[in-house]
Design a protein around this motif. Structure first.
Motif, mmCIF file in Angstrom:
data_model
loop_
_atom_site.group_PDB
_atom_site.id
_atom_site.type_symbol
_atom_site.label_atom_id
_atom_site.label_comp_id
_atom_site.label_asym_id
_atom_site.label_seq_id
_atom_site.Cartn_x
_atom_site.Cartn_y
_atom_site.Cartn_z
ATOM 1 N N ILE A 137 0.838 -1.203 0.000
ATOM 2 C CA ILE A 137 0.000 0.000 0.000
ATOM 3 C C ILE A 137 0.868 1.246 0.000
ATOM 4 O O ILE A 137 1.824 1.350 0.769
ATOM 5 N N VAL A 138 0.532 2.193 -0.885
ATOM 6 C CA VAL A 138 1.157 3.514 -0.878
ATOM 7 C C VAL A 138 0.250 4.429 -0.065
ATOM 8 O O VAL A 138 -0.866 4.736 -0.484
ATOM 9 N N ALA A 139 0.717 4.821 1.115
ATOM 10 C CA ALA A 139 -0.061 5.706 1.983
ATOM 11 C C ALA A 139 0.252 7.146 1.590
ATOM 12 O O ALA A 139 1.321 7.667 1.908
ATOM 13 N N GLN A 140 -0.681 7.775 0.874
ATOM 14 C CA GLN A 140 -0.459 9.110 0.325
ATOM 15 C C GLN A 140 -1.024 10.181 1.244
ATOM 16 O O GLN A 140 -2.230 10.324 1.396
ATOM 17 N N GLY A 141 -0.129 10.942 1.850
ATOM 18 C CA GLY A 141 -0.563 12.038 2.706
ATOM 19 C C GLY A 141 -1.040 13.228 1.899
ATOM 20 O O GLY A 141 -0.767 13.357 0.702
ATOM 21 N N ALA A 142 -1.745 14.124 2.568
ATOM 22 C CA ALA A 142 -2.325 15.283 1.892
ATOM 23 C C ALA A 142 -1.266 16.231 1.336
ATOM 24 O O ALA A 142 -1.559 17.050 0.469
ATOM 25 N N GLU A 143 -0.003 16.115 1.807
ATOM 26 C CA GLU A 143 1.058 16.996 1.330
ATOM 27 C C GLU A 143 1.510 16.651 -0.083
ATOM 28 O O GLU A 143 2.215 17.422 -0.732
ATOM 29 N N ALA A 144 1.135 15.468 -0.573
ATOM 30 C CA ALA A 144 1.647 14.958 -1.853
ATOM 31 C C ALA A 144 1.225 15.823 -3.030
ATOM 32 O O ALA A 144 0.118 16.372 -3.061
ATOM 33 N N VAL A 171 3.916 -1.080 3.793
ATOM 34 C CA VAL A 171 3.369 0.268 3.611
ATOM 35 C C VAL A 171 4.470 1.186 3.105
ATOM 36 O O VAL A 171 5.570 1.227 3.661
ATOM 37 N N ILE A 172 4.173 1.926 2.042
ATOM 38 C CA ILE A 172 5.106 2.880 1.435
ATOM 39 C C ILE A 172 4.570 4.282 1.697
ATOM 40 O O ILE A 172 3.450 4.603 1.292
ATOM 41 N N ALA A 173 5.340 5.100 2.373
ATOM 42 C CA ALA A 173 4.898 6.456 2.713
ATOM 43 C C ALA A 173 5.116 7.402 1.542
ATOM 44 O O ALA A 173 6.129 7.331 0.848
ATOM 45 N N SER A 174 4.166 8.325 1.351
ATOM 46 C CA SER A 174 4.244 9.274 0.248
ATOM 47 C C SER A 174 3.604 10.588 0.661
ATOM 48 O O SER A 174 2.591 10.602 1.358
ATOM 49 N N GLY A 175 4.213 11.691 0.225
ATOM 50 C CA GLY A 175 3.622 12.997 0.476
ATOM 51 C C GLY A 175 4.487 13.882 1.353
ATOM 52 O O GLY A 175 4.678 13.594 2.541
ATOM 53 N N GLY A 176 5.076 14.929 0.776
ATOM 54 C CA GLY A 176 5.865 15.871 1.546
ATOM 55 C C GLY A 176 7.240 15.367 1.928
ATOM 56 O O GLY A 176 7.901 15.949 2.790
ATOM 57 N N THR A 220 -7.491 9.264 -3.550
ATOM 58 C CA THR A 220 -8.740 8.957 -2.852
ATOM 59 C C THR A 220 -9.740 8.279 -3.792
ATOM 60 O O THR A 220 -10.002 8.778 -4.880
ATOM 61 N N PHE A 221 -10.271 7.140 -3.361
ATOM 62 C CA PHE A 221 -11.267 6.461 -4.196
ATOM 63 C C PHE A 221 -12.551 6.153 -3.432
ATOM 64 O O PHE A 221 -13.524 5.692 -4.027
ATOM 65 N N ALA A 222 -12.575 6.399 -2.129
ATOM 66 C CA ALA A 222 -13.791 6.209 -1.344
ATOM 67 C C ALA A 222 -14.283 7.588 -0.909
ATOM 68 O O ALA A 222 -13.683 8.204 -0.032
ATOM 69 N N PRO A 223 -15.339 8.109 -1.552
ATOM 70 C CA PRO A 223 -15.810 9.459 -1.234
ATOM 71 C C PRO A 223 -16.290 9.543 0.212
ATOM 72 O O PRO A 223 -16.612 8.513 0.823
ATOM 73 N N PRO A 224 -16.330 10.778 0.762
ATOM 74 C CA PRO A 224 -16.011 12.037 0.085
ATOM 75 C C PRO A 224 -14.509 12.265 -0.022
ATOM 76 O O PRO A 224 -13.732 11.749 0.791
ATOM 77 N N TYR A 225 -14.106 13.066 -1.011
ATOM 78 C CA TYR A 225 -12.694 13.333 -1.215
ATOM 79 C C TYR A 225 -12.062 13.978 0.016
ATOM 80 O O TYR A 225 -10.896 13.744 0.327
ATOM 81 N N GLU A 226 -12.837 14.798 0.716
ATOM 82 C CA GLU A 226 -12.286 15.527 1.856
ATOM 83 C C GLU A 226 -11.768 14.590 2.944
ATOM 84 O O GLU A 226 -10.869 14.932 3.711
ATOM 85 N N ALA A 227 -12.311 13.383 3.009
ATOM 86 C CA ALA A 227 -11.876 12.427 4.028
ATOM 87 C C ALA A 227 -10.422 12.010 3.823
ATOM 88 O O ALA A 227 -9.762 11.561 4.760
ATOM 89 N N GLY A 228 -9.927 12.173 2.591
ATOM 90 C CA GLY A 228 -8.565 11.771 2.288
ATOM 91 C C GLY A 228 -7.526 12.828 2.572
ATOM 92 O O GLY A 228 -6.336 12.607 2.294
ATOM 93 N N ASN A 229 -7.919 13.942 3.131
ATOM 94 C CA ASN A 229 -6.960 15.019 3.401
ATOM 95 C C ASN A 229 -6.278 14.815 4.760
ATOM 96 O O ASN A 229 -6.339 15.662 5.658
ATOM 97 N N VAL A 230 -5.635 13.661 4.891
ATOM 98 C CA VAL A 230 -4.923 13.307 6.117
ATOM 99 C C VAL A 230 -3.425 13.469 5.862
ATOM 100 O O VAL A 230 -2.905 12.984 4.858
ATOM 101 N N GLY A 231 -2.719 14.141 6.755
ATOM 102 C CA GLY A 231 -1.288 14.347 6.591
ATOM 103 C C GLY A 231 -0.509 13.044 6.681
ATOM 104 O O GLY A 231 -0.945 12.063 7.308
ATOM 105 N N THR A 232 0.665 13.013 6.074
ATOM 106 C CA THR A 232 1.485 11.796 6.042
ATOM 107 C C THR A 232 1.842 11.314 7.439
ATOM 108 O O THR A 232 1.777 10.104 7.732
ATOM 109 N N LEU A 233 2.224 12.221 8.330
ATOM 110 C CA LEU A 233 2.615 11.832 9.683
ATOM 111 C C LEU A 233 1.470 11.177 10.450
ATOM 112 O O LEU A 233 1.692 10.313 11.298
ATOM 113 N N ALA A 234 0.243 11.597 10.175
ATOM 114 C CA ALA A 234 -0.917 11.004 10.847
ATOM 115 C C ALA A 234 -1.376 9.725 10.162
ATOM 116 O O ALA A 234 -1.817 8.774 10.822
ATOM 117 N N LEU A 235 -1.256 9.685 8.841
ATOM 118 C CA LEU A 235 -1.781 8.552 8.078
ATOM 119 C C LEU A 235 -0.921 7.300 8.205
ATOM 120 O O LEU A 235 -1.437 6.202 8.442
#
Length: 337
Positions: A162-169, A202-207, A175-190
């Motif tokens: 899994i590529v865990a994509q933080g909101a900084e990316a 797990v592969i970290a991504s974003g920022g 995001t594929f499970a709506p709403p899109y806003e739910a996917g705005n989680v930062g990398t450090l939290a996700l």
């Protein structure tokens, strides 16, 4: 801006549940088709708010592409013409339209034939039998998640990592499970939340732009990192020179998430087009329709040497880009970590 008018037309049709496919155009009008089984009267009602639009029943004489997947010329189609006095950017070839892998059986067949080492899914998951077929062919599969819930669905589907994509990316949100806003989680939290609940890598991504970011991701439990923006300024990158210059000059507060270019949320450097389109405040056509409509505009802007109408995808750490050759950048990242 003629495109703004077309975007509003598509938005209205979308809210009325009318699927739209691009077909062909002239310089003074733009023709589209909707699903040939759709009730013409509902199209007329949806578009009644636009005095500039006439709805006609016609026979398509061009290849129809998109969600309807009507590929034979001459099939019945419902065609409407968005009448504009100013020229608009035109789409006339099937090759101009992006089609998602999750409905592209020809792409699946090609992947099974070529058997690349890795296939990564970014806009959601293909059917389970497709994932199984790729794995049986010896292909390692990855998929992007922007929430722990999405990550759990990916693991259940049998994907290898899994590529865990933080909101900084930078670039498109996975995001594929709506709403899109739910996917705005930062990398450090996700990342730690995904690591703690799943068993696959797990592969970290974003920022993540330097060794400090890599070390932080590994400390959170990630098995590796995925970096994009950091490599766009490498001389080996195919990024346009205008794009490179924008990245080199990027500030920490310059990116924003927009759907105006492609129809899907994506993070990029702020520019005139993003600001102008934000003023409409209406839903835009979904991917790939919006992406196809803006393609000629993005290309023309690049050819003119202007950033104004280009999609300058970039993460929030763009200001940390080093502009080194790719091999040297990798060596530097390893040493920093």
């Amino acid at each position: 801006l003629a495109y703004g008018f077309l975007a509003r037309v598509f938005g209205v049709l979308g809210r009325h549940g009318v699927p739209v496919d691009l077909v062909a155009t002239s310089h003074s009008s733009t023709a589209f088709t909707v699903d040939h089984n759709h009730d013409l009267s509902s199209v007329r009602r949806a578009l009644s708010v636009f005095s500039e639009v006439d709805v006609l029943r016609d026979v398509a004489t061009v290849t129809v592409v998109g969600r309807g997947m009507l590929r034979e010329p001459g099939m019945d189609a419902l065609v409407f013409w968005a009448i504009e006095k100013t020229p608009v950017y035109l789409i006339s070839q099937a090759s101009d339209v992006s089609i998602s892998f999750v409905v592209d059986e020809a792409m699946l067949a090609l992947l099974l034939e070529l058997r690349p080492a890795v296939v990564s899914f970014h806009f959601g998951l293909p059917p389970a039998p497709w994932i199984a077929a790729l794995r049986e062919a010896g292909v390692v599969t990855l998929a992007c998640a922007t929430t722990p819930a999405e990550a759990a669905r990916i693991e259940d589907a049998g994907v290898d990592a899994i590529v865990a994509q933080g909101a900084e990316a930078g670039g498109h949100r996975g995001t594929f499970a709506p709403p899109y806003e739910a996917g705005n989680v930062g990398t450090l939290a996700l990342v730690p939340q995904v690591v703690d609940t799943l068993t696959v890598p797990v592969i970290a991504s974003g920022g993540i732009a330097d060794g400090r970011g890599i070390a932080a991701a590994l400390a959170l439990g990630a098995d590796g990192v995925q970096m994009g923006t950091a490599f766009l300024t490498c001389p080996e990158s195919a990024a346009h020179e205008v794009y490179r210059l924008a990245l080199v000059a990027a500030r920490d507060d310059q990116t924003r998430i927009t759907s105006a270019f492609s129809g899907r949320p994506a993070r990029g450097l702020d520019n005139r087009y993003i600001r102008d389109m934000a003023a409409y405040g209406e839903p835009l056509p979904d991917f790939p329709i919006n992406n196809t409509l803006t393609g000629p505009l993005r290309k023309a802007s690049a050819e003119a040497g202007k950033q104004d109408f280009m999609a300058l995808w970039a993460g929030q750490a763009a200001a940390l880009s080093k502009s080194l050759p790719a091999a040297e950048l990798v060596e530097t990242l390893v040493a920093e970590t």
